[in-house]
Design a protein around this motif. Structure first.
Motif, short mmCIF file in Angstrom:
data_model
loop_
_atom_site.label_atom_id
_atom_site.label_comp_id
_atom_site.label_asym_id
_atom_site.label_seq_id
_atom_site.Cartn_x
_atom_site.Cartn_y
_atom_site.Cartn_z
N LEU A 281 -0.95 72.37 93.86
CA LEU A 281 -1.49 73.57 94.51
C LEU A 281 -3.00 73.64 94.49
CD1 LEU A 281 1.53 74.40 94.10
CD2 LEU A 281 0.70 76.73 93.75
N TYR A 282 -3.60 73.18 93.38
CA TYR A 282 -5.03 73.41 93.17
C TYR A 282 -5.84 72.12 93.12
CZ TYR A 282 -9.18 75.65 91.16
OH TYR A 282 -10.46 76.11 90.93
N SER A 283 -5.16 70.98 93.05
CA SER A 283 -5.81 69.67 93.00
C SER A 283 -6.68 69.50 91.75
CB SER A 283 -6.67 69.46 94.26
OG SER A 283 -6.78 68.09 94.58
N ALA A 284 -6.22 70.03 90.63
CA ALA A 284 -7.00 69.98 89.39
C ALA A 284 -7.11 68.54 88.87
CB ALA A 284 -6.34 70.86 88.33
N ASN A 285 -8.34 68.08 88.69
CA ASN A 285 -8.56 66.70 88.28
C ASN A 285 -8.19 66.43 86.83
OD1 ASN A 285 -9.68 65.72 90.80
ND2 ASN A 285 -11.48 66.95 90.35
N ASP A 286 -8.44 67.39 85.94
CA ASP A 286 -8.08 67.18 84.54
C ASP A 286 -6.57 67.07 84.37
OD1 ASP A 286 -7.96 69.86 85.26
OD2 ASP A 286 -9.17 70.59 83.58
N ALA A 287 -5.83 67.90 85.10
CA ALA A 287 -4.37 67.81 85.05
C ALA A 287 -3.87 66.50 85.65
CB ALA A 287 -3.76 68.99 85.80
N THR A 288 -4.54 66.03 86.68
CA THR A 288 -4.14 64.77 87.33
C THR A 288 -4.29 63.60 86.37
OG1 THR A 288 -4.88 65.62 89.47
CG2 THR A 288 -4.57 63.25 89.29
N ILE A 289 -5.42 63.51 85.70
CA ILE A 289 -5.65 62.40 84.77
C ILE A 289 -4.66 62.47 83.61
CG2 ILE A 289 -7.28 61.45 83.09
CD1 ILE A 289 -9.52 62.19 85.08
N ALA A 290 -4.38 63.66 83.12
CA ALA A 290 -3.43 63.81 82.03
C ALA A 290 -2.05 63.28 82.43
CB ALA A 290 -3.33 65.28 81.60
N LEU A 291 -1.62 63.59 83.64
CA LEU A 291 -0.34 63.07 84.12
C LEU A 291 -0.37 61.56 84.29
CD1 LEU A 291 0.74 65.71 86.81
CD2 LEU A 291 1.88 65.23 84.63
N ALA A 292 -1.47 61.04 84.83
CA ALA A 292 -1.58 59.59 85.03
C ALA A 292 -1.51 58.86 83.70
CB ALA A 292 -2.88 59.27 85.75
N GLU A 293 -2.19 59.38 82.70
CA GLU A 293 -2.17 58.74 81.39
C GLU A 293 -0.78 58.84 80.75
OE1 GLU A 293 -6.78 59.40 79.88
OE2 GLU A 293 -5.33 61.03 79.62
N HIS A 294 -0.11 59.96 80.96
CA HIS A 294 1.22 60.15 80.38
C HIS A 294 2.25 59.23 81.04
CE1 HIS A 294 4.44 62.32 78.36
NE2 HIS A 294 5.08 62.43 79.50
N ILE A 295 2.19 59.11 82.36
CA ILE A 295 3.17 58.29 83.08
C ILE A 295 2.87 56.80 82.93
CG2 ILE A 295 4.17 57.75 85.35
CD1 ILE A 295 4.90 60.53 84.39
N GLY A 296 1.60 56.44 83.04
CA GLY A 296 1.24 55.02 83.05
C GLY A 296 0.87 54.45 81.71
N GLY A 297 0.63 55.30 80.71
CA GLY A 297 0.13 54.82 79.43
C GLY A 297 -1.39 54.82 79.41
N SER A 298 -1.99 54.56 80.54
CA SER A 298 -3.43 54.66 80.75
C SER A 298 -3.65 54.91 82.23
CB SER A 298 -4.15 53.38 80.33
OG SER A 298 -3.81 52.30 81.19
N GLU A 299 -4.82 55.46 82.58
CA GLU A 299 -5.05 55.70 84.00
C GLU A 299 -5.15 54.39 84.77
OE1 GLU A 299 -7.77 58.34 87.07
OE2 GLU A 299 -8.68 57.60 85.22
N SER A 300 -5.74 53.36 84.17
CA SER A 300 -5.88 52.08 84.88
C SER A 300 -4.51 51.48 85.20
CB SER A 300 -6.73 51.10 84.07
OG SER A 300 -6.16 50.86 82.79
N ALA A 301 -3.56 51.58 84.27
CA ALA A 301 -2.21 51.08 84.54
C ALA A 301 -1.55 51.91 85.63
CB ALA A 301 -1.38 51.11 83.26
N PHE A 302 -1.80 53.21 85.61
CA PHE A 302 -1.24 54.10 86.64
C PHE A 302 -1.82 53.76 88.01
CE2 PHE A 302 -0.95 58.06 89.06
CZ PHE A 302 0.37 58.44 88.82
N VAL A 303 -3.11 53.47 88.06
CA VAL A 303 -3.76 53.12 89.33
C VAL A 303 -3.19 51.81 89.87
CG1 VAL A 303 -5.95 52.43 90.37
CG2 VAL A 303 -5.86 54.42 88.86
N ASP A 304 -2.92 50.86 88.99
CA ASP A 304 -2.27 49.62 89.43
C ASP A 304 -0.93 49.93 90.10
OD1 ASP A 304 -4.34 48.06 88.50
OD2 ASP A 304 -3.35 47.54 86.60
N ALA A 305 -0.20 50.87 89.51
CA ALA A 305 1.09 51.26 90.08
C ALA A 305 0.91 51.98 91.42
CB ALA A 305 1.84 52.17 89.10
N MET A 306 -0.17 52.74 91.56
CA MET A 306 -0.46 53.40 92.83
C MET A 306 -0.65 52.37 93.95
SD MET A 306 -3.16 56.35 91.51
CE MET A 306 -3.33 57.24 93.07
N ASN A 307 -1.43 51.34 93.66
CA ASN A 307 -1.70 50.33 94.68
C ASN A 307 -0.48 49.45 94.96
OD1 ASN A 307 -4.51 50.78 95.45
ND2 ASN A 307 -4.98 50.31 93.31
N ARG A 308 0.34 49.20 93.95
CA ARG A 308 1.59 48.46 94.20
C ARG A 308 2.51 49.28 95.09
NH1 ARG A 308 1.29 47.31 88.63
NH2 ARG A 308 2.94 48.85 88.19
#
Length: 296
Positions: free
Chosen positions: A120-147
């Protein structure tokens, strides 16, 4: 005399029609779009109804979070995480710039709470927290985004550098060294990504059409930035609108991926690079009106 006047009247009427039909900025039979790029899709057939600079790259800002949403919902569907799982806010997430909710390091929120404020709000802090939780780290999550982008057939002109869509300099002092560069996206890819998300996780529309969501621990409510929702009942409200995502980039302007359904017909629209916050909704209305009234 009457015949001559009649012929003159007909001629004048024809001239008016021709003049109106060729006003500067008008596309023949299609709306004139005041944005950097725009795309309109019939979600029932996946037909692209309108493509205006749809392959041009822009900095997607919050629109890139549609991919973040997709990966979170995939993880929920696969049983990897649950909506009620607690997520701790890291130092990095708590210090990110751009639009955020000032979440504090060590605070804990559920996956659902964080997902709601991302949607709803595009909150960046919440986004990074989710990425780290799902991927283990944001960089691993970003790799999954591009895959995932490659898996669903997005073009090579779309690339995710982080989970938020922010430029590197806005990621704050605790940005991991592995997070480098800026994201890019095309309007066509944004449209196809939204189509994929809605098709595979239609429940996203129940989330994206909420007017407000609560952050219980913070005792606050966060409002939806999509002014086209009928329930908001403002000047930009659009009958049948129920999503999907706003974005803003200092260089490329205001973005919006919208969707609406009328009489069983769903359209997905993308507007990239509007000059004003309101303009992205004005241009979206043009697209949706064209899609619902034209015969394809």
């Amino acid at each position: 005399m009457k015949k001559r006047w009649k012929r003159t009247s007909i001629l004048l009427a024809l001239l008016v029609i021709i003049y109106v039909g060729i006003q500067p900025g008008m596309l023949v039979g299609k709306p004139a779009i005041k944005a950097a790029s725009a795309v309109l899709m019939d979600a029932g057939t996946k037909q692209i109804i309108l493509d205006y600079n749809g392959s041009n790259q822009v900095s997607p800002a919050g629109i890139s979070k549609i991919m973040t949403e997709l990966l979170v919902m995939d993880a929920i569907s696969n049983g990897e995480v649950n909506w009620d799982d607690p997520v701790a806010i890291s130092q990095y997430a708590s210090s990110v710039g751009g639009k955020q909710l000032s979440l504090k390091q060590g605070d804990r929120f559920t996956v659902r709470e964080l997902f709601n404020v991302v949607s709803l709000y595009s909150a960046n802090d919440a986004t990074i927290a989710l990425a780290e939780h799902i991927g283990g780290s944001e960089s691993a999550f970003v790799d999954a985004m591009n895959r995932k982008a490659a898996e669903i057939g997005l073009s090579e002109r779309t690339h995710f550098a982080n989970s938020t869509g922010l430029h590197t300099e806005l990621l704050g002092p605790h940005r991991p060294d592995a997070i480098q560069g800026d994201s890019s996206m095309t309007a066509l890819d944004a449209c196809n990504l939204a189509y994929y998300l809605i098709r595979h996780h239609p429940e996203i529309l129940k989330i994206s059409s909420q007017i407000q969501v609560s952050m219980n621990q913070k005792g606050m409510y966060v409002s939806n930035t999509n002014w086209m929702l009928p329930s908001i009942d403002g000047p930009y409200a659009y009958d049948g609108g129920d999503g999907l995502k706003t974005g803003f980039d200092q260089e490329d302007g205001y973005h919006f991926v919208g969707t609406a359904e009328r009489s069983g017909k769903r359209l997905i629209s993308v507007v990239f690079g509007s000059e004003t916050q309101e303009g992205r909704f004005v241009e979206t209305r043009k697209l949706l009106n064209y899609g619902f009234t034209s015969k394809q």
